[in-house]
Design an enzyme around this catalytic site. Structure first.
Site, mmCIF file in Angstrom:
data_model
loop_
_atom_site.group_PDB
_atom_site.id
_atom_site.type_symbol
_atom_site.label_atom_id
_atom_site.label_comp_id
_atom_site.label_asym_id
_atom_site.label_seq_id
_atom_site.Cartn_x
_atom_site.Cartn_y
_atom_site.Cartn_z
ATOM 1 N N ASN A 112 -4.988 7.885 0.786
ATOM 2 C CA ASN A 112 -4.016 7.509 1.907
ATOM 3 C C ASN A 112 -4.876 6.815 2.909
ATOM 4 O O ASN A 112 -6.109 7.014 3.101
ATOM 5 C CB ASN A 112 -3.264 8.639 2.608
ATOM 6 C CG ASN A 112 -2.524 9.384 1.680
ATOM 7 O OD1 ASN A 112 -2.148 8.886 0.694
ATOM 8 N ND2 ASN A 112 -2.165 10.590 1.829
ATOM 9 N N ILE A 113 -4.400 5.757 3.568
ATOM 10 C CA ILE A 113 -4.929 5.212 4.491
ATOM 11 C C ILE A 113 -4.553 5.299 6.080
ATOM 12 O O ILE A 113 -4.704 4.551 7.007
ATOM 13 C CB ILE A 113 -4.891 3.472 4.207
ATOM 14 C CG1 ILE A 113 -3.207 3.238 4.136
ATOM 15 C CG2 ILE A 113 -5.266 3.119 3.014
ATOM 16 C CD1 ILE A 113 -2.756 1.661 3.635
ATOM 17 N N ASP A 114 -3.882 6.496 6.066
ATOM 18 C CA ASP A 114 -3.228 6.697 7.538
ATOM 19 C C ASP A 114 -4.268 7.620 8.187
ATOM 20 O O ASP A 114 -3.912 7.856 9.364
ATOM 21 C CB ASP A 114 -1.965 7.600 7.366
ATOM 22 C CG ASP A 114 -1.942 8.778 6.484
ATOM 23 O OD1 ASP A 114 -3.244 9.369 6.341
ATOM 24 O OD2 ASP A 114 -0.905 9.270 5.839
ATOM 25 N N HIS A 131 -9.243 4.460 -0.753
ATOM 26 C CA HIS A 131 -8.756 2.922 -0.322
ATOM 27 C C HIS A 131 -9.069 2.805 1.124
ATOM 28 O O HIS A 131 -8.072 1.759 1.672
ATOM 29 C CB HIS A 131 -7.120 3.051 -0.789
ATOM 30 C CG HIS A 131 -6.818 3.098 -2.116
ATOM 31 N ND1 HIS A 131 -5.704 3.724 -2.830
ATOM 32 C CD2 HIS A 131 -7.918 3.066 -3.293
ATOM 33 C CE1 HIS A 131 -5.717 3.864 -4.187
ATOM 34 N NE2 HIS A 131 -6.999 3.282 -4.430
ATOM 35 N N CYS A 142 -16.064 -14.098 9.202
ATOM 36 C CA CYS A 142 -17.406 -13.705 9.866
ATOM 37 C C CYS A 142 -17.703 -12.440 9.585
ATOM 38 O O CYS A 142 -19.008 -12.019 10.171
ATOM 39 C CB CYS A 142 -17.552 -14.433 11.317
ATOM 40 S SG CYS A 142 -16.598 -13.355 12.507
ATOM 41 N N CYS A 166 -14.731 -15.323 16.520
ATOM 42 C CA CYS A 166 -14.332 -16.560 15.872
ATOM 43 C C CYS A 166 -13.994 -17.559 16.972
ATOM 44 O O CYS A 166 -14.422 -18.489 17.251
ATOM 45 C CB CYS A 166 -13.512 -16.657 14.754
ATOM 46 S SG CYS A 166 -14.047 -15.939 13.268
ATOM 47 N N GLY A 247 0.681 15.061 -4.523
ATOM 48 C CA GLY A 247 1.621 14.052 -3.762
ATOM 49 C C GLY A 247 1.023 12.484 -4.225
ATOM 50 O O GLY A 247 1.031 11.799 -3.166
ATOM 51 N N THR A 248 0.652 12.306 -5.463
ATOM 52 C CA THR A 248 0.286 11.255 -5.937
ATOM 53 C C THR A 248 0.848 10.972 -7.320
ATOM 54 O O THR A 248 0.877 11.686 -8.175
ATOM 55 C CB THR A 248 -1.294 10.818 -5.994
ATOM 56 O OG1 THR A 248 -1.334 9.684 -6.695
ATOM 57 C CG2 THR A 248 -1.775 11.889 -6.646
ATOM 58 N N ARG A 273 6.560 15.771 -6.354
ATOM 59 C CA ARG A 273 7.872 16.165 -6.573
ATOM 60 C C ARG A 273 8.372 15.641 -8.175
ATOM 61 O O ARG A 273 9.310 16.328 -8.507
ATOM 62 C CB ARG A 273 8.739 14.975 -5.664
ATOM 63 C CG ARG A 273 8.954 15.566 -4.551
ATOM 64 C CD ARG A 273 9.760 14.639 -3.640
ATOM 65 N NE ARG A 273 9.919 14.856 -2.223
ATOM 66 C CZ ARG A 273 9.923 14.307 -1.219
ATOM 67 N NH1 ARG A 273 9.919 12.719 -1.405
ATOM 68 N NH2 ARG A 273 10.152 14.595 -0.119
HETATM 69 P P1 OAD Z 1 3.082 6.883 -4.800
HETATM 70 O O1 OAD Z 1 4.073 6.385 -3.859
HETATM 71 O O2 OAD Z 1 2.571 6.115 -6.309
HETATM 72 O O3 OAD Z 1 3.093 8.378 -5.372
HETATM 73 C C1 OAD Z 1 3.501 9.358 -4.494
HETATM 74 C C2 OAD Z 1 4.009 10.502 -5.126
HETATM 75 O O4 OAD Z 1 4.217 11.636 -4.228
HETATM 76 C C3 OAD Z 1 5.338 10.298 -5.927
HETATM 77 O O5 OAD Z 1 5.074 10.864 -7.172
HETATM 78 C C4 OAD Z 1 6.309 11.206 -5.285
HETATM 79 O O6 OAD Z 1 7.279 11.447 -5.993
HETATM 80 C C5 OAD Z 1 5.538 12.285 -4.482
HETATM 81 N N1 OAD Z 1 6.082 12.726 -3.271
HETATM 82 C C6 OAD Z 1 6.413 11.970 -1.810
HETATM 83 N N2 OAD Z 1 6.879 12.834 -1.136
HETATM 84 C C7 OAD Z 1 6.392 14.081 -1.625
HETATM 85 C C8 OAD Z 1 6.639 15.267 -1.008
HETATM 86 N N3 OAD Z 1 6.937 15.500 0.430
HETATM 87 N N4 OAD Z 1 5.930 16.599 -1.709
HETATM 88 C C9 OAD Z 1 5.633 16.322 -2.915
HETATM 89 N N5 OAD Z 1 5.623 15.003 -3.548
HETATM 90 C C10 OAD Z 1 5.884 14.011 -2.862
HETATM 91 O O7 OAD Z 1 1.671 6.653 -4.074
HETATM 92 P P2 OAD Z 1 0.266 6.871 -4.159
HETATM 93 O O8 OAD Z 1 0.114 7.756 -5.556
HETATM 94 O O9 OAD Z 1 -0.723 7.581 -3.384
HETATM 95 O O10 OAD Z 1 -2.759 1.578 -2.729
HETATM 96 O O11 OAD Z 1 -0.114 5.521 -4.525
HETATM 97 C C11 OAD Z 1 -1.419 4.993 -4.763
HETATM 98 C C12 OAD Z 1 -1.824 3.819 -4.265
HETATM 99 O O12 OAD Z 1 -0.946 2.759 -4.685
HETATM 100 C C13 OAD Z 1 -1.952 3.764 -2.795
HETATM 101 O O13 OAD Z 1 -3.247 4.240 -2.248
HETATM 102 C C14 OAD Z 1 -1.855 2.340 -2.438
HETATM 103 C C15 OAD Z 1 -0.527 2.024 -3.576
HETATM 104 O O14 OAD Z 1 -0.645 0.553 -3.854
HETATM 105 C C16 OAD Z 1 -3.136 0.735 -1.480
HETATM 106 O O15 OAD Z 1 -2.487 0.505 -0.658
HETATM 107 C C17 OAD Z 1 -4.503 -0.198 -1.803
#
Ligand code: OAD
Length: 312
Positions: A112-114, A131, A142, A166, A247-248, A273
């Site tokens: 996460n970038i937040d 990330h 620059c 710049c 959550g990924t 989820r």
């Molecule tokens: P994704 O959107 O690919 O995955 C998020 C996962 O979290 C999904 O499987 C959702 O079902 C689940 N989810 C969402 N809300 C939830 C909740 N409240 N409880 C449980 N699960 C939940 O996001 P990331 O895997 O983080 O890169 O994505 C990876 C990277 O892809 C990011 O860092 C970003 C993106 O491109 C950059 O920005 C460079």
């Protein structure tokens, strides 16, 4: 990866949390959705669904470094939607902090970038922002670095932020520029107005050719921070005794490969989820992550303190 047969149930998850001392927590956008920050790939609500109208062949291009260099306005038109607007963190962030307070957190690898892990109190030495983050921004020409607060209003307004250094340099090499343009024979009020208009145009021109500021998030096509590999391979791999992925969708390499490089006898649990079809976790806990970590804490007997955790 072959599943470890001895771990299956929620009770197993509870006992693993109880006994483990060096937990790797790998997180993604799902841990911030309860705060109103969209994830990326959830159908309908995810950022990439919302970007379908931008006319990109693939919405992920919004984070493509070559496209950013060509046309930064595409990223800037979207950045405001993923910029955290407050320092509030979720119960899941509070859970990771609790693991740290219990002396059990080895490392939190976050995609996460937040920057909300910092607000939850995760120690910088235990946090790898795989990330990058919105905390700072760097000029792509620059390399001048600033705190992202400096470009916050541009980010919020969807306007391409330009580099102050710049702009200063451009003005230094053409010091007579404004004077020459404004001394064109006009007199009195007319001259004054002319001079003001010209200098405004000049300033716009200077800004338009100055380097573009890029928040220090890792775009597709860029390397991950060196700390990511160093920490994972040289520090964590021999110490970790539990992996918790939360959550990924684990769709983006090299972070998606983390689970594969860790020792095979270390149990791995997944909270999200939807199931992750390409990785065999020992224990899958599917549902809302805030609810699941709250329930896990209740069963372990830990008090998870967070304003969003309800007492029922
Ligand atoms: P994704 O959107 O690919 O995955 C998020 C996962 O979290 C999904 O499987 C959702 O079902 C689940 N989810 C969402 N809300 C939830 C909740 N409240 N409880 C449980 N699960 C939940 O996001 P990331 O895997 O983080 O890169 O994505 C990876 C990277 O892809 C990011 O860092 C970003 C993106 O491109 C950059 O920005 C460079």
């Amino acid at each position: 990866r072959v599943k470890l047969p001895q771990y299956n149930t929620i009770d197993d998850a509870v006992s693993l949390l109880n006994k483990s001392k060096n937990i790797i927590v790998l997180t993604g956008a799902g841990i911030s959705t309860s705060l109103g920050i969209p994830d990326f790939r959830s159908k309908g609500t995810g950022l990439y669904s919302q970007l379908e109208n931008l006319g990109l062949s693939d919405p992920q291009e919004v984070f493509d470094i070559s496209l950013f260099r060509e046309d930064p306005s595409i990223f800037y038109s979207v950045a405001k939607d993923i910029l955290p607007s407050s320092t509030k963190f979720s119960p899941t962030h509070a859970f990771i902090r609790l693991l740290q307070d219990k002396g059990k957190l080895l490392t939190n690898f976050t995609q996460n970038i937040d920057n909300l892990e910092g607000h939850a109190g995760i120690l910088p030495e235990k946090l790898i922002q795989c990330h990058g983050s919105f905390a700072t921004a760097t000029c792509i020409e620059c390399k001048y670095k600033v705190d992202c607060q400096k470009i916050y209003y541009d980010l919020k307004a969807g306007k391409v932020a330009r580099c102050d250094q710049c702009i200063r340099k451009i003005r230094e090499v053409k010091p007579g520029f404004k004077r020459k343009r404004s001394s064109n024979g006009s007199t009195g009020a007319r001259k004054k107005r002319q001079s003001y208009e010209d200098s405004t145009d000049d300033e716009d021109e200077d800004i338009a050719v100055a380097g573009v500021m890029k928040p220090d998030i890792t775009f597709f096509g860029e390397d991950l921070p060196k700390r990511f590999h160093d920490r994972l391979i040289d520090h964590d791999r021999d110490k970790v005794d539990l992996v918790l992925v939360i959550g990924t969708s684990l769709k983006v390499a090299p972070v998606s490969e983390v689970v594969g490089v860790l020792p095979r006898d270390v149990p791995q649990m997944y909270i999200s989820r939807e199931p992750c079809s390409h990785v065999d976790f020992d224990i899958d806990m599917l549902g809302d992550c805030d609810t699941i970590v709250t329930e896990l804490c209740r069963r372990v007997g830990w008090e998870l303190q967070h304003e969003m955790v309800r007492e029922d």
